[in-house]
Scaffold this motif. Structure first.
Motif, short mmCIF file in Angstrom:
data_model
loop_
_atom_site.label_atom_id
_atom_site.label_comp_id
_atom_site.label_asym_id
_atom_site.label_seq_id
_atom_site.Cartn_x
_atom_site.Cartn_y
_atom_site.Cartn_z
N LYS A 9 -10.55 9.58 -2.14
CA LYS A 9 -11.05 9.25 -0.79
C LYS A 9 -12.47 9.82 -0.60
O LYS A 9 -13.37 9.13 -0.10
N ASP A 54 -14.50 -2.51 0.32
CA ASP A 54 -14.62 -1.05 0.41
C ASP A 54 -15.39 -0.64 1.67
O ASP A 54 -15.77 -1.49 2.49
N ILE A 106 -7.33 -4.33 1.70
CA ILE A 106 -6.82 -5.19 0.63
C ILE A 106 -7.01 -6.64 1.07
O ILE A 106 -6.54 -7.05 2.14
N THR A 131 0.82 -1.22 0.00
CA THR A 131 0.00 0.00 0.00
C THR A 131 0.85 1.28 0.00
O THR A 131 0.36 2.34 -0.36
N PHE A 188 -8.46 3.58 2.04
CA PHE A 188 -9.45 3.44 0.96
C PHE A 188 -10.26 2.16 1.05
O PHE A 188 -11.28 2.02 0.40
N TRP A 210 -3.48 -9.13 -3.54
CA TRP A 210 -2.84 -8.41 -4.66
C TRP A 210 -2.54 -9.40 -5.77
O TRP A 210 -2.11 -10.52 -5.49
N ILE A 225 -4.83 2.90 -4.29
CA ILE A 225 -4.38 1.85 -3.34
C ILE A 225 -2.94 1.42 -3.61
O ILE A 225 -2.33 0.78 -2.78
N ARG A 226 -2.39 1.84 -4.77
CA ARG A 226 -1.01 1.43 -5.08
C ARG A 226 -0.03 2.54 -4.70
O ARG A 226 0.58 3.18 -5.54
N ILE A 238 -10.39 -5.85 -2.98
CA ILE A 238 -10.48 -5.08 -1.73
C ILE A 238 -11.91 -5.13 -1.19
O ILE A 238 -12.86 -5.41 -1.92
N LEU A 261 -9.53 4.41 -8.05
CA LEU A 261 -9.30 3.73 -6.77
C LEU A 261 -8.13 2.75 -6.90
O LEU A 261 -7.30 2.64 -5.98
#
Ligand SMILES: Cc1cc2nc3c(=O)[nH]c(=O)nc-3n(C[C@H](O)[C@H](O)[C@H](O)COP(=O)(O)OP(=O)(O)OC[C@H]3O[C@@H](n4cnc5c(N)ncnc54)[C@H](O)[C@@H]3O)c2cc1C
Length: 552
Positions: free
Chosen positions: A520, A218, A248, A193, A245, A251, A237-238, A216, A233
């Motif tokens: 966000k 949410d 996770i 993240t 956010f 990945w 997240i990366r 993910i 989004l």
């Protein structure tokens, strides 16, 4: 045969009975606390699999509470008795438990702290400075890894450590790898993240540069993948930091090619071995002139010289994606001052190099990575900086003087350049790219739990940080979000202010901060994913207006 069938049927009947009764059975465990009971009921109702309370939940009254709380927590400073503890730790067994944890925490007004590998520098995955009660969602049981070397990807669940990911890749292929952290006990969930750099960053960039999909949960408790979450989004997240956010779940990592043989070395130089001048030269070649296959970081600490006197030691710790002969040619051409010889170099497989850099003894079998354990734990405080111009000799000498004043200082310089300079600042939220020669990490480590001790070490590292001001990036003074530092600012009082957060937000993300705030505000308008350095939402009055140069 008949009796076997009967016993199998009996077992199935007992399992069904156990789980169908688990809710009421387990509630007797938690009858002392209506809060825990409500949370448990809610999680059972909102997930597809209801486990007995004692299997997945611990409260401070349970004997195992401290063991589970401390299990992966890396910074002992954040476990002191004076630090506020969670009301409960929930260890989900399925993805639907994670969904339910979001839905139920929202319903009950609880704060959620999400923990994957527990390596947060300020302990934000297992402690909270905010007023409302919080629970820990510990993802350590969600750690499946699926590797596909035909299509070059791996899916890794958040609770897996990077060491497990590396091991599972190498188990399938000796010529595939993944470019992420050097410390093998990092949780892949939280680590990625914030960026995730390692020995292959100059060749392939960061972990975030090699993520191709994610699952993910949410703020509404929905599971989303790249397609359903959308590119904004997925961008956020990366590199936009942990727990802002969503949560996770896993990945999807793009595997990269590695040679079947790589080379490692560690060459220490103390002051009487010309350490200062050699380091000055390293600054000039580390980022721009060295081959992208070569990563040489410098680990700086205080050690004893041959006469037993205190000195500065600079250890050049390296991994080269190739064989020793080619490495020696490169070093002789570009950095002969280090005096690297064949004797210093060891050839090995990529997975062995992972273990070498992480600090395992040379005969340790790679299977140890599957234990996901960290090699050490301390009380520590850290800070980070980015350097754009070589620090002059007198600047280095001033640094040595300050390191000599501290009991157990550690400074690590990580070279940039190569692929890091080719990826634009806005490609991901991680902005420290072109123009950076190297990143500095300052650490002070101690073993004494007293408050006085902590104050002394805090004072030292803050003085050191002040001293470094003229030598590092300015406007903003950049910082690495994965080396979280609450000194540079934090959200307070159960809310987050865009203006206050801009101070640290610009250091971590530069101009990307504004886009992160926009994402966000869109995906978590109620600011459910809130912590001391979570991305804030825009105040209502600013919605629809432009923020600096970014059109909302
Ligand atoms: C000993 C040590 C060595 C390190 N080495 C490196 C290195 O080589 N390279 C590098 O880049 N960094 C390194 N780091 C920094 C590391 O990348 C960060 O501390 C990272 O956040 C750790 O992730 P984690 O899952 O282990 O930590 P956690 O403490 O579990 O999580 C960190 C943050 O992410 C959030 N989070 C955790 N899981 C999730 C999830 N599933 N979804 C959303 N948010 C989540 C947490 O709430 C917290 O805010 C190191 C840290 C330590 C302590």
């Amino acid at each position: 045969m008949k009796s076997l069938n009967l016993s199998v049927m009996l077992s199935i009947f007992l399992i069904v009975l156990l789980y169908s009764c688990s809710s009421s059975y387990a509630l007797s465990d938690v009858s002392t606390s209506s809060f825990n009971g409500k949370l448990y009921e809610c999680i059972c109702q909102n997930s597809d699999y209801c486990v007995p309370f004692s299997t997945a939940f611990v409260t401070p009254t349970n004997d195992s509470f401290n063991t589970i709380l401390q299990s992966t927590a890396q910074n002992l400073r954040c476990l002191l008795p004076s630090v506020t503890k969670p009301q409960l730790i929930f260890t989900p067994m399925t993805e639907s438990h994670v969904q339910a944890a979001v839905i139920c925490s929202k319903q009950l007004g609880l704060q959620l702290r999400v923990r994957s590998g527990g390596h947060d520098y300020e302990g934000l995955s297992y402690m909270s400075d905010m007023e409302s009660p919080f629970i820990i969602l510990d993802l350590s049981k969600l750690r499946d890894i699926v590797v596909n070397t035909v299509d070059n990807y791996a899916w890794a669940q958040a609770g897996a450590t990077v060491g497990e990911v590396y091991y599972r890749i190498s188990e399938k292929s000796k010529t595939h790898g993944f470019p992420a952290g050097l410390c093998t006990s990092l949780g892949i969930g939280g680590h990625i993240t914030g960026g995730a750099y390692g020995t292959m960053m100059r060749k392939y960039g960061l972990g975030v540069d090699n993520v191709v999909d994610a699952r993910i949960v949410d703020a509404n408790g929905r599971i989303l993948d790249r397609q359903s979450m959308g590119e904004d989004l997925f961008w956020a997240i990366r590199g936009g930091g942990g727990a802002s956010f969503g949560i996770i779940l896993s990945w999807k990592l793009k595997l990269v090619p590695v040679p079947s043989i790589v080379t490692v070395f560690t060459v220490p130089k103390t002051l009487d071995q010309n350490a200062t001048n050699i380091l000055y030269k390293w600054q000039q070649v580390a980022a721009d002139k060295l081959d992208e296959d070569l990563f040489i970081r410098v680990i700086i600490n205080v050690a004893a010289d041959k006469k037993g006197e205190k000195t500065i030691q600079t250890a050049y710790n390296s991994m080269f994606l190739g064989r020793a002969d080619r490495l020696l040619q490169i070093m002789n051409d570009v950095f002969p001052e280090l005096g690297l010889t064949h004797k210093d170099c060891t050839e090995m497989s990529w997975i062995k190099s992972i273990m070498y850099i992480a600090g395992y003894p040379s005969n340790t079998p790679p299977e140890v990575l599957l234990q996901g354990k960290s090699l050490f734990k301390n009380y520590f405080k850290a800070k980070s900086d980015f350097v754009k111009e070589p620090i002059p000799i007198d600047g280095l000498e001033g640094l040595w003087k300050r390191l000599m004043e501290e009991d157990s200082p550690l400074v690590i310089w990580n070279p940039y350049g190569g692929m890091m300079a080719k990826i634009s600042e806005s490609e991901t939220p991680f902005p420290h790219r072109k123009g950076i020669i190297y990143m500095i990490q300052y650490l002070t480590l101690w073993n004494d739990p007293s408050k006085e001790s902590a104050t002394k070490h805090y004072d030292w590292i803050r003085r050191l940080y002040n001293y470094m001001t003229p030598y590092v990036s300015m406007f903003p003074r950049e910082a690495y979000v994965n080396y979280r530092d609450l000194d540079i600012g934090m959200n307070k009082n159960e809310s987050s202010s865009f203006i206050e957060a801009s101070v640290w937000g610009n250091k971590y993300y530069k101009d990307n901060f504004n886009r992160l705030v926009k994402v966000k505000t869109k995906v978590d308008p109620q600011n459910f994913f809130l912590h001391e350095q979570s991305i804030p939402t825009l105040p209502i009055t600013m919605k629809g207006k432009s923020v600096n140069h970014f059109e909302m």
